[in-house]
Design a protein around this motif. Structure first.
Motif, PDB file in Angstrom:
ATOM      1  N   VAL A  88      61.139  93.959  83.946  1.00  0.00           N
ATOM      2  CA  VAL A  88      60.666  93.793  82.572  1.00  0.00           C
ATOM      3  C   VAL A  88      60.689  95.106  81.794  1.00  0.00           C
ATOM      4  O   VAL A  88      60.277  95.153  80.641  1.00  0.00           O
ATOM      5  CB  VAL A  88      59.249  93.185  82.538  1.00  0.00           C
ATOM      6  CG1 VAL A  88      59.227  91.837  83.218  1.00  0.00           C
ATOM      7  CG2 VAL A  88      58.219  94.127  83.155  1.00  0.00           C
ATOM      8  N   GLY A  89      61.187  96.194  82.418  1.00  0.00           N
ATOM      9  CA  GLY A  89      61.289  97.463  81.706  1.00  0.00           C
ATOM     10  C   GLY A  89      62.325  97.391  80.599  1.00  0.00           C
ATOM     11  O   GLY A  89      63.232  96.554  80.620  1.00  0.00           O
ATOM     12  N   GLY A  90      62.202  98.287  79.643  1.00  0.00           N
ATOM     13  CA  GLY A  90      63.083  98.270  78.478  1.00  0.00           C
ATOM     14  C   GLY A  90      64.179  99.305  78.503  1.00  0.00           C
ATOM     15  O   GLY A  90      64.744  99.630  77.461  1.00  0.00           O
ATOM     16  N   ALA A  91      64.502  99.873  79.697  1.00  0.00           N
ATOM     17  CA  ALA A  91      65.615 100.808  79.857  1.00  0.00           C
ATOM     18  C   ALA A  91      65.402 102.105  79.079  1.00  0.00           C
ATOM     19  O   ALA A  91      66.357 102.755  78.669  1.00  0.00           O
ATOM     20  CB  ALA A  91      66.943 100.156  79.465  1.00  0.00           C
ATOM     21  N   HIS A  92      64.145 102.492  78.877  1.00  0.00           N
ATOM     22  CA  HIS A  92      63.818 103.748  78.189  1.00  0.00           C
ATOM     23  C   HIS A  92      62.451 104.193  78.674  1.00  0.00           C
ATOM     24  O   HIS A  92      61.591 103.348  78.959  1.00  0.00           O
ATOM     25  CB  HIS A  92      63.808 103.552  76.669  1.00  0.00           C
ATOM     26  CG  HIS A  92      63.736 104.825  75.900  1.00  0.00           C
ATOM     27  ND1 HIS A  92      62.528 105.455  75.648  1.00  0.00           N
ATOM     28  CD2 HIS A  92      64.694 105.603  75.337  1.00  0.00           C
ATOM     29  CE1 HIS A  92      62.764 106.572  74.966  1.00  0.00           C
ATOM     30  NE2 HIS A  92      64.063 106.686  74.764  1.00  0.00           N
ATOM     31  N   PRO A  93      62.205 105.506  78.756  1.00  0.00           N
ATOM     32  CA  PRO A  93      60.881 105.962  79.210  1.00  0.00           C
ATOM     33  C   PRO A  93      59.715 105.390  78.404  1.00  0.00           C
ATOM     34  O   PRO A  93      58.632 105.165  78.951  1.00  0.00           O
ATOM     35  CB  PRO A  93      60.966 107.483  79.051  1.00  0.00           C
ATOM     36  CG  PRO A  93      62.411 107.807  79.188  1.00  0.00           C
ATOM     37  CD  PRO A  93      63.138 106.644  78.572  1.00  0.00           C
ATOM     38  N   LEU A  94      59.925 105.140  77.105  1.00  0.00           N
ATOM     39  CA  LEU A  94      58.829 104.633  76.276  1.00  0.00           C
ATOM     40  C   LEU A  94      58.509 103.170  76.554  1.00  0.00           C
ATOM     41  O   LEU A  94      57.443 102.683  76.161  1.00  0.00           O
ATOM     42  CB  LEU A  94      59.158 104.797  74.784  1.00  0.00           C
ATOM     43  CG  LEU A  94      59.360 106.227  74.287  1.00  0.00           C
ATOM     44  CD1 LEU A  94      59.581 106.229  72.777  1.00  0.00           C
ATOM     45  CD2 LEU A  94      58.153 107.092  74.639  1.00  0.00           C
ATOM     46  N   THR A  95      59.409 102.476  77.221  1.00  0.00           N
ATOM     47  CA  THR A  95      59.186 101.056  77.515  1.00  0.00           C
ATOM     48  C   THR A  95      59.187 100.785  79.022  1.00  0.00           C
ATOM     49  O   THR A  95      59.397  99.656  79.447  1.00  0.00           O
ATOM     50  CB  THR A  95      60.254 100.194  76.817  1.00  0.00           C
ATOM     51  OG1 THR A  95      61.556 100.651  77.208  1.00  0.00           O
ATOM     52  CG2 THR A  95      60.138 100.279  75.302  1.00  0.00           C
ATOM     53  N   SER A  96      58.937 101.846  79.782  1.00  0.00           N
ATOM     54  CA  SER A  96      58.865 101.711  81.242  1.00  0.00           C
ATOM     55  C   SER A  96      57.552 102.324  81.723  1.00  0.00           C
ATOM     56  O   SER A  96      57.540 103.265  82.513  1.00  0.00           O
ATOM     57  CB  SER A  96      60.068 102.388  81.901  1.00  0.00           C
ATOM     58  OG  SER A  96      60.074 102.163  83.294  1.00  0.00           O
ATOM     59  N   LYS A  97      56.459 101.777  81.215  1.00  0.00           N
ATOM     60  CA  LYS A  97      55.137 102.327  81.477  1.00  0.00           C
ATOM     61  C   LYS A  97      54.223 101.237  82.028  1.00  0.00           C
ATOM     62  O   LYS A  97      54.443 100.044  81.798  1.00  0.00           O
ATOM     63  CB  LYS A  97      54.539 102.914  80.196  1.00  0.00           C
ATOM     64  CG  LYS A  97      55.365 104.060  79.625  1.00  0.00           C
ATOM     65  CD  LYS A  97      54.716 104.683  78.398  1.00  0.00           C
ATOM     66  CE  LYS A  97      55.495 105.904  77.939  1.00  0.00           C
ATOM     67  NZ  LYS A  97      54.832 106.607  76.821  1.00  0.00           N
ATOM     68  N   VAL A  98      53.170 101.681  82.732  1.00  0.00           N
ATOM     69  CA  VAL A  98      52.245 100.741  83.369  1.00  0.00           C
ATOM     70  C   VAL A  98      50.817 101.218  83.175  1.00  0.00           C
ATOM     71  O   VAL A  98      50.536 102.425  83.236  1.00  0.00           O
ATOM     72  CB  VAL A  98      52.547 100.607  84.880  1.00  0.00           C
ATOM     73  CG1 VAL A  98      51.436  99.838  85.601  1.00  0.00           C
ATOM     74  CG2 VAL A  98      53.897  99.921  85.101  1.00  0.00           C
ATOM     75  N   ALA A  99      49.918 100.277  82.941  1.00  0.00           N
ATOM     76  CA  ALA A  99      48.478 100.547  82.904  1.00  0.00           C
ATOM     77  C   ALA A  99      47.808  99.761  84.027  1.00  0.00           C
ATOM     78  O   ALA A  99      48.045  98.553  84.165  1.00  0.00           O
ATOM     79  CB  ALA A  99      47.887 100.144  81.562  1.00  0.00           C
ATOM     80  N   ILE A 100      46.988 100.451  84.809  1.00  0.00           N
ATOM     81  CA  ILE A 100      46.220  99.808  85.887  1.00  0.00           C
ATOM     82  C   ILE A 100      44.752  99.977  85.532  1.00  0.00           C
ATOM     83  O   ILE A 100      44.256 101.110  85.411  1.00  0.00           O
ATOM     84  CB  ILE A 100      46.553 100.444  87.244  1.00  0.00           C
ATOM     85  CG1 ILE A 100      48.058 100.310  87.534  1.00  0.00           C
ATOM     86  CG2 ILE A 100      45.740  99.794  88.356  1.00  0.00           C
ATOM     87  CD1 ILE A 100      48.529 101.063  88.746  1.00  0.00           C
ATOM     88  N   LEU A 129      44.376 103.937  84.967  1.00  0.00           N
ATOM     89  CA  LEU A 129      45.374 104.764  85.630  1.00  0.00           C
ATOM     90  C   LEU A 129      46.713 104.502  84.957  1.00  0.00           C
ATOM     91  O   LEU A 129      47.191 103.364  84.925  1.00  0.00           O
ATOM     92  CB  LEU A 129      45.471 104.436  87.121  1.00  0.00           C
ATOM     93  CG  LEU A 129      46.523 105.235  87.895  1.00  0.00           C
ATOM     94  CD1 LEU A 129      46.120 106.708  88.001  1.00  0.00           C
ATOM     95  CD2 LEU A 129      46.748 104.646  89.288  1.00  0.00           C
ATOM     96  N   PHE A 130      47.299 105.557  84.404  1.00  0.00           N
ATOM     97  CA  PHE A 130      48.602 105.436  83.753  1.00  0.00           C
ATOM     98  C   PHE A 130      49.704 105.758  84.751  1.00  0.00           C
ATOM     99  O   PHE A 130      49.595 106.711  85.526  1.00  0.00           O
ATOM    100  CB  PHE A 130      48.702 106.389  82.558  1.00  0.00           C
ATOM    101  CG  PHE A 130      50.102 106.510  82.024  1.00  0.00           C
ATOM    102  CD1 PHE A 130      50.708 105.432  81.404  1.00  0.00           C
ATOM    103  CD2 PHE A 130      50.825 107.691  82.160  1.00  0.00           C
ATOM    104  CE1 PHE A 130      52.011 105.519  80.927  1.00  0.00           C
ATOM    105  CE2 PHE A 130      52.127 107.795  81.687  1.00  0.00           C
ATOM    106  CZ  PHE A 130      52.717 106.706  81.063  1.00  0.00           C
ATOM    107  N   ALA A 131      50.779 104.975  84.715  1.00  0.00           N
ATOM    108  CA  ALA A 131      51.939 105.229  85.570  1.00  0.00           C
ATOM    109  C   ALA A 131      53.203 105.210  84.719  1.00  0.00           C
ATOM    110  O   ALA A 131      53.466 104.229  84.013  1.00  0.00           O
ATOM    111  CB  ALA A 131      52.041 104.184  86.677  1.00  0.00           C
ATOM    112  N   GLN A 132      53.948 106.318  84.788  1.00  0.00           N
ATOM    113  CA  GLN A 132      55.277 106.365  84.161  1.00  0.00           C
ATOM    114  C   GLN A 132      56.293 105.993  85.228  1.00  0.00           C
ATOM    115  O   GLN A 132      56.452 106.701  86.226  1.00  0.00           O
ATOM    116  CB  GLN A 132      55.569 107.767  83.636  1.00  0.00           C
ATOM    117  CG  GLN A 132      56.956 107.929  83.022  1.00  0.00           C
ATOM    118  CD  GLN A 132      57.085 107.235  81.674  1.00  0.00           C
ATOM    119  OE1 GLN A 132      56.407 107.560  80.720  1.00  0.00           O
ATOM    120  NE2 GLN A 132      57.963 106.232  81.618  1.00  0.00           N
TER     121      GLN A 132
END
Length: 372
Positions: A53-65, A79-82
């Motif tokens: 489900v990532g968007g092929a860019h660092p700005l759209t490949s992020k996760v919040a836990i 917890l932020f995950a890049q």
């Protein structure tokens, strides 16, 4: 479908980023298993992230836990995950103020906290760095409102405003606002400010690397000579900033500054760290604004500063501007940033379950067992 692992997930656009938001209780506690799932969820490593489900860019490949906070004076732990797009790497070193913007709505939607009318204030600890922020969201009927008139550059349309105040961001990653103790250091032959007010940044004049600082993002992204030079500076700055070898890390960010061109306080081009940002990250904007307030820095040399102890600085970037509010104490010669705040928006894009290919968790478990 039955052979796949399915996990509750909400995709949220937070600020100018987009990420997958999870309850901590829905992910494995084991780091190797968790990271294997996050890579599979986003579709990394693959430049297109076509199998996730990532968007092929660092700005759209992020996760919040997200979970209820373990601290008595905070409501939520985040917890932020890049998730790196083209490498099998999950980096939990930095903060992310854009993904932070979606934490309060997500926590309310998931029942972690009860909303109050007309607004709900949520105190959030970013677990990565210990940074604490207070978010204020509109909840007139006890539920988050997503429609509104607030607009931020880099996001189409308008939405409900989310006010964010950072309470203790200075030095959250590097241990000090100025980890070397200097306003300016010479790094790989270039004068730069090494600074961390929520995001480790190397702030340098665009002219010091032979650029104007007004180049379009796509031009800078193709400028291989510039990117190689910035990486040389970044690698040299890492140990000076108490970050060690930053080769595999997404920090520090590299910020080129120039005099404002559109009536703001300063013009910026931000590298994150190997691609030019379409705008600028939340904590990077706060950190650059802070550098503008410190006399003698490359940022202060080109900034146009408003008067008064409470300043709203318009940080210009390739697609518009980002306004940062600073409350200053100390003296004119030695100012101190007492509080930093800004406005973001966020909107859920889908809520459901995300599927992970069979065998991902088993393979990660085997790796974990082998490492013990």
């Amino acid at each position: 479908m039955s052979s796949q692992v399915s996990i509750p997930c909400m995709l949220i656009r937070g600020g100018t980023s987009k990420g997958a938001y999870f309850l901590a209780s829905d992910l494995p506690a084991d780091k190797a298993q968790r990271d294997a799932i996050l890579l599979a969820v986003m579709g990394s490593p693959d430049p297109r992230q076509v199998d996730g489900v990532g968007g092929a860019h660092p700005l759209t490949s992020k996760v919040a836990i997200v979970s209820r906070s373990e601290l008595a004076d905070c409501d939520i732990d985040f917890l932020f995950a890049q998730v790196v797009v083209d490498k099998p790497m999950v980096d939990t070193t930095p903060n992310c103020g854009n993904i932070l913007a979606g934490i309060a709505p997500f926590a309310i939607e998931r029942g972690l906290i009860a909303a109050t009318s007309p607004r709900t204030r949520v105190r959030v600890r970013t677990v990565n760095t210990g940074t604490i922020a207070e978010l204020s969201v509109e909840t007139p009927d006890g539920v988050p409102v997503y429609g509104g008139d607030a607009r931020i550059d880099g996001v189409p349309g308008t939405a409900s405003p989310i006010a964010i105040d950072f309470l203790d961001a200075a030095g959250s990653v590097c241990g000090a606002l100025l980890p070397t103790g200097n306003l300016v250091d010479e790094v790989a032959g270039v004068p730069a400010t090494l600074i961390d007010n929520g995001m480790p940044c190397v702030v340098l004049a665009a002219s010091s690397v032979g650029r104007t600082g007004y180049e379009p993002r796509d031009v800078l992204d193709k400028d291989t000579e510039l990117k190689a030079r910035l990486e040389e500076i970044r690698l040299a700055a890492g140990p000076l900033m108490n970050l060690g070898d930053v080769g595999p890390k997404v920090v520090p960010k590299m910020i080129l500054v120039a005099p404002p061109k559109a009536g703001g306080a300063i013009s910026t081009r931000s590298f994150i760290p190997h691609e030019c940002h379409a705008s600028i990250g939340v904590f990077a904007a706060v950190t650059v604004a802070t550098a503008c307030a410190l006399p003698g820095t490359p940022a202060a040399a080109v900034a146009v500063m408003p008067d008064g102890p409470v300043k709203t600085l318009s940080v210009e970037h390739p697609t518009g501007e980002f306004s940062v509010r600073l409350e200053l104490g100390g003296t004119a010669e030695a100012p101190e940033v007492l509080r930093a705040g800004l406005l973001r928006t966020a909107r859920p894009l889908f809520d459901g379950r995300v599927f992970v290919r069979p065998g991902v968790i088993a393979a990660a478990s085997a790796l974990s067992a082998a490492a013990e």
